[in-house]
Design a protein around this motif. Structure first.
Motif, PDB file in Angstrom:
ATOM      1  N   ARG A 138      81.703  49.965  14.837  1.00 24.32           N
ATOM      2  CA  ARG A 138      82.072  51.067  15.724  1.00 24.32           C
ATOM      3  C   ARG A 138      81.939  50.646  17.181  1.00 24.32           C
ATOM      4  NH1 ARG A 138      81.346  57.432  14.753  1.00 24.32           N
ATOM      5  NH2 ARG A 138      79.355  57.365  15.780  1.00 24.32           N
ATOM      6  N   LEU A 162      84.002  53.479  10.460  1.00 23.67           N
ATOM      7  CA  LEU A 162      83.651  53.947  11.797  1.00 23.67           C
ATOM      8  C   LEU A 162      83.013  55.323  11.754  1.00 23.67           C
ATOM      9  CD1 LEU A 162      86.894  52.816  13.651  1.00 23.67           C
ATOM     10  CD2 LEU A 162      84.865  51.491  13.054  1.00 23.67           C
ATOM     11  N   THR A 163      81.852  55.428  11.210  1.00 19.82           N
ATOM     12  CA  THR A 163      81.196  56.723  11.150  1.00 19.82           C
ATOM     13  C   THR A 163      79.744  56.618  11.590  1.00 19.82           C
ATOM     14  OG1 THR A 163      80.259  58.344   9.620  1.00 19.82           O
ATOM     15  CG2 THR A 163      80.959  56.282   8.660  1.00 19.82           C
ATOM     16  N   GLU A 221      85.560  68.554   7.947  1.00 15.51           N
ATOM     17  CA  GLU A 221      84.482  69.452   8.356  1.00 15.51           C
ATOM     18  C   GLU A 221      84.433  70.772   7.582  1.00 15.51           C
ATOM     19  OE1 GLU A 221      86.216  67.735  10.709  1.00 15.51           O
ATOM     20  OE2 GLU A 221      84.819  66.972  12.230  1.00 15.51           O
ATOM     21  N   HIS A 245      77.580  61.915   7.450  1.00 17.19           N
ATOM     22  CA  HIS A 245      76.695  61.928   8.612  1.00 17.19           C
ATOM     23  C   HIS A 245      75.662  63.049   8.490  1.00 17.19           C
ATOM     24  CE1 HIS A 245      76.625  61.769  13.327  1.00 17.19           C
ATOM     25  NE2 HIS A 245      75.485  61.459  12.785  1.00 17.19           N
ATOM     26  N   ALA A 293      77.485  58.040  10.339  1.00 21.29           N
ATOM     27  CA  ALA A 293      76.614  58.091   9.157  1.00 21.29           C
ATOM     28  C   ALA A 293      75.890  56.757   8.961  1.00 21.29           C
ATOM     29  CB  ALA A 293      77.448  58.415   7.923  1.00 21.29           C
ATOM     30  N   PHE A 324      80.090  65.522   3.937  1.00 19.52           N
ATOM     31  CA  PHE A 324      80.218  64.820   5.217  1.00 19.52           C
ATOM     32  C   PHE A 324      78.979  63.943   5.377  1.00 19.52           C
ATOM     33  CE2 PHE A 324      81.208  64.101   9.587  1.00 19.52           C
ATOM     34  CZ  PHE A 324      82.557  64.400   9.716  1.00 19.52           C
ATOM     35  N   TRP A 380      77.795  69.513  17.291  1.00 14.87           N
ATOM     36  CA  TRP A 380      78.072  68.264  16.553  1.00 14.87           C
ATOM     37  C   TRP A 380      79.360  68.400  15.749  1.00 14.87           C
ATOM     38  CZ3 TRP A 380      78.663  68.037  11.273  1.00 14.87           C
ATOM     39  CH2 TRP A 380      78.858  66.747  10.739  1.00 14.87           C
ATOM     40  N   ASN A 381      79.556  69.585  15.188  1.00 15.37           N
ATOM     41  CA  ASN A 381      80.749  69.818  14.398  1.00 15.37           C
ATOM     42  C   ASN A 381      81.913  70.111  15.347  1.00 15.37           C
ATOM     43  OD1 ASN A 381      82.767  70.675  12.715  1.00 15.37           O
ATOM     44  ND2 ASN A 381      81.372  71.738  11.322  1.00 15.37           N
ATOM     45  N   ASP A 382      82.687  69.081  15.601  1.00 16.55           N
ATOM     46  CA  ASP A 382      83.815  69.191  16.531  1.00 16.55           C
ATOM     47  C   ASP A 382      84.777  70.315  16.163  1.00 16.55           C
ATOM     48  OD1 ASP A 382      83.255  67.171  18.230  1.00 16.55           O
ATOM     49  OD2 ASP A 382      84.349  65.645  17.096  1.00 16.55           O
ATOM     50  N   ARG A 414      78.489  61.485  22.036  1.00 19.78           N
ATOM     51  CA  ARG A 414      77.434  61.553  21.025  1.00 19.78           C
ATOM     52  C   ARG A 414      77.468  60.337  20.110  1.00 19.78           C
ATOM     53  NH1 ARG A 414      81.027  65.189  18.368  1.00 19.78           N
ATOM     54  NH2 ARG A 414      80.297  66.985  19.517  1.00 19.78           N
ATOM     55  N   ASP A 415      78.668  59.788  19.911  1.00 17.37           N
ATOM     56  CA  ASP A 415      78.779  58.618  19.045  1.00 17.37           C
ATOM     57  C   ASP A 415      78.128  57.404  19.698  1.00 17.37           C
ATOM     58  OD1 ASP A 415      80.132  60.287  17.374  1.00 17.37           O
ATOM     59  OD2 ASP A 415      82.102  59.716  18.109  1.00 17.37           O
TER      60      ASP A 415
HETATM   61  C1  G1P Z   1      82.853  62.479  13.441  1.00 19.55           C
HETATM   62  C2  G1P Z   1      82.687  62.241  14.921  1.00 19.55           C
HETATM   63  C3  G1P Z   1      81.414  62.892  15.408  1.00 19.55           C
HETATM   64  C4  G1P Z   1      81.420  64.370  15.008  1.00 19.55           C
HETATM   65  C5  G1P Z   1      81.680  64.531  13.517  1.00 19.55           C
HETATM   66  C6  G1P Z   1      81.798  65.977  13.085  1.00 19.55           C
HETATM   67  O1  G1P Z   1      81.775  61.961  12.726  1.00 19.55           O
HETATM   68  O2  G1P Z   1      82.653  60.861  15.227  1.00 19.55           O
HETATM   69  O3  G1P Z   1      81.284  62.793  16.785  1.00 19.55           O
HETATM   70  O4  G1P Z   1      80.179  64.899  15.332  1.00 19.55           O
HETATM   71  O5  G1P Z   1      82.877  63.850  13.174  1.00 19.55           O
HETATM   72  O6  G1P Z   1      82.819  66.649  13.701  1.00 19.55           O
HETATM   73  P1  G1P Z   1      81.559  60.504  12.162  1.00 19.55           P
HETATM   74  O7  G1P Z   1      82.877  59.941  11.849  1.00 19.55           O
HETATM   75  O8  G1P Z   1      80.862  59.762  13.241  1.00 19.55           O
HETATM   76  O9  G1P Z   1      80.694  60.613  10.967  1.00 19.55           O
END
Ligand code: G1P
Length: 899
Positions: free
Chosen positions: A349, A789-790, A726, A733, A792, A731, A520-522, A370-371
């Motif tokens: 990432r 690329l997460t 979402e 992460h 998580a 999910f 966090w939940n976009d 945040r990432d």
């Molecule tokens: C992705 C985005 C992260 C966001 C999440 C939920 O998660 O990168 O910023 O908080 O969706 O909407 P990720 O792919 O990093 O697990």
């Protein structure tokens, strides 16, 4: 079915890998090459949004597109065959039960495929990787071997289309931009150098060239090339059955129609890197190798020599093996191999950002706020010294009102308010820097870090996204100034303080923090007026408690006073009457925001660290009391969970609503992690999570129950089909954070169940259909989505190391608190993990010879390199100095006896 690991570094074998629609591996290097490759050579290659060598692909056209890294063999008496399995004939055979055997070997970051043409025994081994040098190049090696019984006469052709422009032109002016193409055929390839870079905001000169080069093993060069795509495929053919290969019409001099010879040029069409070699005769048992390069600016040409390419391959393998956060050794080899890939993901990432792999077909590069911070978690575990400077730099993205720039470029100090210039405030953004800094301090004990100074971000946005600074103009730059026009500097501590405390006051009508643009939940992005995120209010109660803890440690270390911006005085109140009133909080915040809307006074306020700690801790306690009092909801059986949200109509989102259970995982994670939920409540929550969110066939705990409503007063997630992304997917992460929170509170069995469900889902290849590693989520079918690329991954590494194995930094010392279950130890009762600590590589081996279960065992003895270690000052803790004393570059073995 599925893959098998073949070594300890995560290398695996998978048969007939091309029969899985969405599989791809990343191939990348530090020169900025960001490629993806499918088992049959599809995927793209780019340096940035504006520089694609191979046509950009997202998940759907990844396999559907006919363009790929292809290599054709036309064999006399047999017809044509693709060495990568990518021909119309082989595609047809796969569906009609006549498929050929193929096997893929997947390594970190390389792949090799092997297939054999049944009819004549011609076999091809194709290997792809990027050297870890500064060369912008991908290397592809094709070895043909005659495993049959008769001599074969082969006409070999490399066939790789060259896109040579930016991703936007996949539709925008695709044809017009092909008119810019200038193709030159050289003695070893086709080079495309577009005459200009097309950009209607201002066309400019193009300096980049894109080339496909190739050479045979004995220096054999190409005969010629087909630099135009349309001439290679012919009017009636396609890249899956190209006329130049299949028909291969030759003139009286035996030259193929449309072939262009070295030294000649063509202009103005879609470009093709099709390179024709002289015919090759292979007797039974004989082999011949071709080296092919996908190169930017002609870099890496030396790798046309097989020996140099092989040396680069070895170097690359060593390089990626070193980029490891942790390596584990449990009784389950599958878990050990899988963790090798999870541990690599944070590095991926860092390279690809969130934009440049096929599922990640959004954004234009750069990294989200945040990432960025969360990716640092894994990097801190590996080498905190490397990350220190980055962390200080990132703080220059914070605004004085506690919000921040959201996109961070690759250079220090490159910040943007938003990729689409939409004013949006994500209310969780202040939380992650604290979490990351706290880990850094735990691992290093470097409290001086908090006193490092940096600037603040400035643009026209003020009052947390609600107002504009009319006095600001873009030429003022992006650094906040004082009234005297000087750049204002504040400590890291001050930045953190501002981020947490402004949040404390930024509340909605239920006195929880406003949801604003989302948390966090976009996808909770439609409740910016009245929405509140109780989930992240709880999270901030945790960061405030943590911040107060850090202040206490600073005080212990003799730092009794700190200086902060005078404007902060408005917010530093320990007054419950203000806390209790949402209205008073909003007024206080507004006052503060006005005081720092354009510039700061530059004056500082000296404040006692103890007092500051009390104020922040008081705020944290107030939040927790408030949430416990108002937000625990119950079902009919008396079990319960926390409501985490209010919608744009000011209504509670979770609970038993019109007879329907509405529960969201995020709300539980942060109430548990922050200490808001009591132990008794955690038991209830965990029962409800099992009842309402757990879905074994999807890898565990879903993000939410099915609301069966397109809730336009909360967010776009409710428009997604249930069970996807979402909206109710598993999910990863958040699931991993759930595990982390449970372990943190001592609920190891429950935490393990979360992680193990995810792991088993990943390993169930027939359903998840992903290579090893943790994906962003599992969908309704249980398929793994958005590989590599997460966020998580960083969290998984963190959870496995610091919670499951309990290897934690504590003010820079190494503290051990294992939470491994009996079943995780191997036959000898051992479970080990290798990680970095205090600049040394440390292997920690837990010995549970009596096979006791968690809860029944304790640490009884610790041996460092065979010598008994005792620390009378702090139980189960190894002093940093002891580790630092050990010679560098030797691995320290710490044996920990459990009984
Ligand atoms: C992705 C985005 C992260 C966001 C999440 C939920 O998660 O990168 O910023 O908080 O969706 O909407 P990720 O792919 O990093 O697990």
């Amino acid at each position: 079915m599925g893959y098998q690991f073949v070594d300890k570094g995560g290398t695996f074998h998978l048969k007939n890998a091309e029969e899985n629609r969405y599989l791809y591996l990343p191939l990348a290097n530090r020169a900025g090459v960001m490629n993806s490759i499918t088992p049959d050579g599809h995927g793209d290659s780019k340096l940035s949004q504006d520089e694609f060598l191979l046509e950009p692909v997202s998940s759907e056209n990844l396999h559907e597109s006919t363009g790929s890294r292809n290599f054709w063999c036309k064999v006399k008496g047999y017809g044509a065959w693709s060495a990568t399995g990518n021909s119309a004939m082989q595609a047809m055979q796969r569906l009609t039960g006549q498929k050929e055997d193929s096997e893929l070997t997947g390594g970190q970051l390389w792949q090799e495929t092997r297939r054999t043409w049944k009819e004549n025994g011609l076999s091809a081994t194709v290997k792809n990787f990027c050297p870890v040098t500064e060369d912008k190049v991908e290397i592809m090696s094709v070895t043909l071997k005659n495993c049959g019984e008769a001599t074969l006469e082969i006409t070999p052709t490399v066939a790789i289309p060259i896109f040579a422009r930016g991703a936007d032109h996949i539709r925008d002016h695709r044809h017009v931009t092909s008119l810019l193409n200038r193709m030159e055929v050289t003695k070893d390839g086709v080079v495309v150098t577009p005459s200009m870079a097309f950009d209607e905001r201002g066309h400019h000169y193009n300096y980049r060239s894109y080339g496909i080069y190739a050479r045979g093993e004995d220096e054999t060069g190409i005969l010629g090339a087909f630099p135009l795509l349309e001439e290679f495929t012919g009017e009636a053919g396609s890249l899956l059955w190209p006329e130049a290969v299949i028909c291969d019409r030759r003139n009286e001099r035996q030259q193929t129609e449309n072939m262009v010879f070295p030294g000649e040029c063509r202009e103005g069409y879609e470009a093709m890197g099709a390179l024709r070699f002289p015919d090759l005769t292979l007797a039974p048992g004989e082999a011949y190798r071709y080296m092919i390069l996908l190169s930017y600016d002609g870099e890496g040409k030396e790798y046309l020599e097989a020996g140099k390419a092989d040396a680069a391959f070895e170097e690359m393998c060593r390089y990626w093996q070193r980029q490891k956060t942790v390596s584990v050794s449990t009784g389950d080899e599958r878990f050990n191999g899988w963790m090798e890939w999870v541990g690599l993901q944070p590095f991926l990432r860092r390279i690809y950002g969130c934009s440049f792999l096929p599922h990640h077909d959004y954004g234009r590069g750069g990294r989200g706020w945040r990432d960025l911070w969360q990716d640092c978690l894994a990097l801190i575990l590996m080498n905190p010294d490397d990350v220190r400077e980055d962390l200080v730099n990132f703080f220059a993205g914070v605004r004085a009102d506690g919000t921040n720039a959201t996109i961070i470029g690759s250079k220090a100090g490159e910040f943007k308010a938003d990729r689409n210039n939409i004013v949006r405030v994500w209310m969780d953004h202040g939380y992650w820097p604290f979490f990351t800094v706290e880990l850094y301090l735990k691992q290093t004990g470097d409290f001086q870090f908090l006193l490092e100074e940096n600037t603040y971000f400035k643009d026209q946005i003020t009052h947390r996204g609600e107002k504009n600074d009319s006095l600001y103009s873009q030429k003022d730059g992006t650094v906040l100034k004082t009234e005297k026009g000087e750049e204002y500097y504040g400590t890291v501590l001050e930045h953190l303080l501002i981020q947490q405390i402004t949040q404390f006051y930024d509340v909605g009508e239920h006195n929880h923090m406003r949801l604003r643009g989302a948390d966090w939940n976009d996808a909770l992005d439609m409740a910016k007026d009245r929405g509140e995120s109780v989930a992240f209010t709880a999270a901030y109660s945790g960061s405030m408690k943590g911040l107060s803890g850090l202040l206490d440690t600073m005080e212990k270390q003799g730092i009794t006073h700190v200086k902060v911006a005078k404007e902060l005085e408005t917010l530093l109140y320990a007054d419950e009457s203000i806390y209790e009133s949402a209205k008073k909080k909003q007024e206080t915040l507004s006052l503060y925001c006005s005081s720092c809307g354009h510039a700061l006074s530059g004056e500082k306020l000296e404040i006692s660290v103890g007092e500051l700690s009390d104020i922040v801790s008081g705020m944290s306690q107030w939040i927790q009391k408030h949430i416990r009092r108002t937000e625990f909801v119950e079902d009919e059986t008396g079990n319960g969970w926390f409501n985490g949200y209010y919608d744009n109509n000011g209504r509670k989102v979770e609970g038993l609503i019109n007879g329907q259970v509405r529960m969201m995982l995020t709300s539980q994670v942060f109430t548990i992690l922050s200490g808001t939920a009591t132990d008794e409540q955690i038991e209830k929550i965990s029962r409800c999570a099992d009842l309402y969110l757990y879905e074994k066939r999807m890898g565990g705990y879903r993000l939410n129950t099915n609301f069966r409503e397109v809730k336009l007063d909360l967010g776009r997630m409710f428009g997604f089909a249930y069970g996807h992304k979402e909206n109710g997917a598993v999910f990863c992460h958040m699931a991993v954070m759930y595990a982390y929170a449970l372990y943190e509170r001592g609920f190891a069995q429950e935490g393990y169940k979360v992680l193990n469900s995810l792991f088993e889902q990943c390993m169930d290849f027939e359903v998840s259909r992903i290579y090893p590693g943790v994906p962003e989520y599992f969908n309704e079918k249980g398929r793994g989505m958005y590989s590599y690329l997460t966020g998580a991954a960083s969290w998984l590494v963190l959870t496995v190391l610091t919670q499951m194995y309990g290897v934690k930094g504590r003010e820079g010392n190494l503290h051990l608190r294992p939470q491994l279950l009996k079943e995780q130890f191997n036959g000898q009762g051992e479970a080990a993990i290798t990680c970095s600590f205090a600049g040394r590589t440390v292997e920690i081996i837990y010995c549970n010879t009596n096979k006791k279960e968690i809860g029944d065992y304790d640490i009884t003895e610790i041996y460092i390199n065979g010598k008994l270690y005792q620390n009378p000052e702090e139980k189960n803790t190894i002093a940093r100095a002891v580790i630092r004393k050990m010679p560098e570059k030797t691995e320290i073995k710490i044996k920990v006896v459990l009984d």
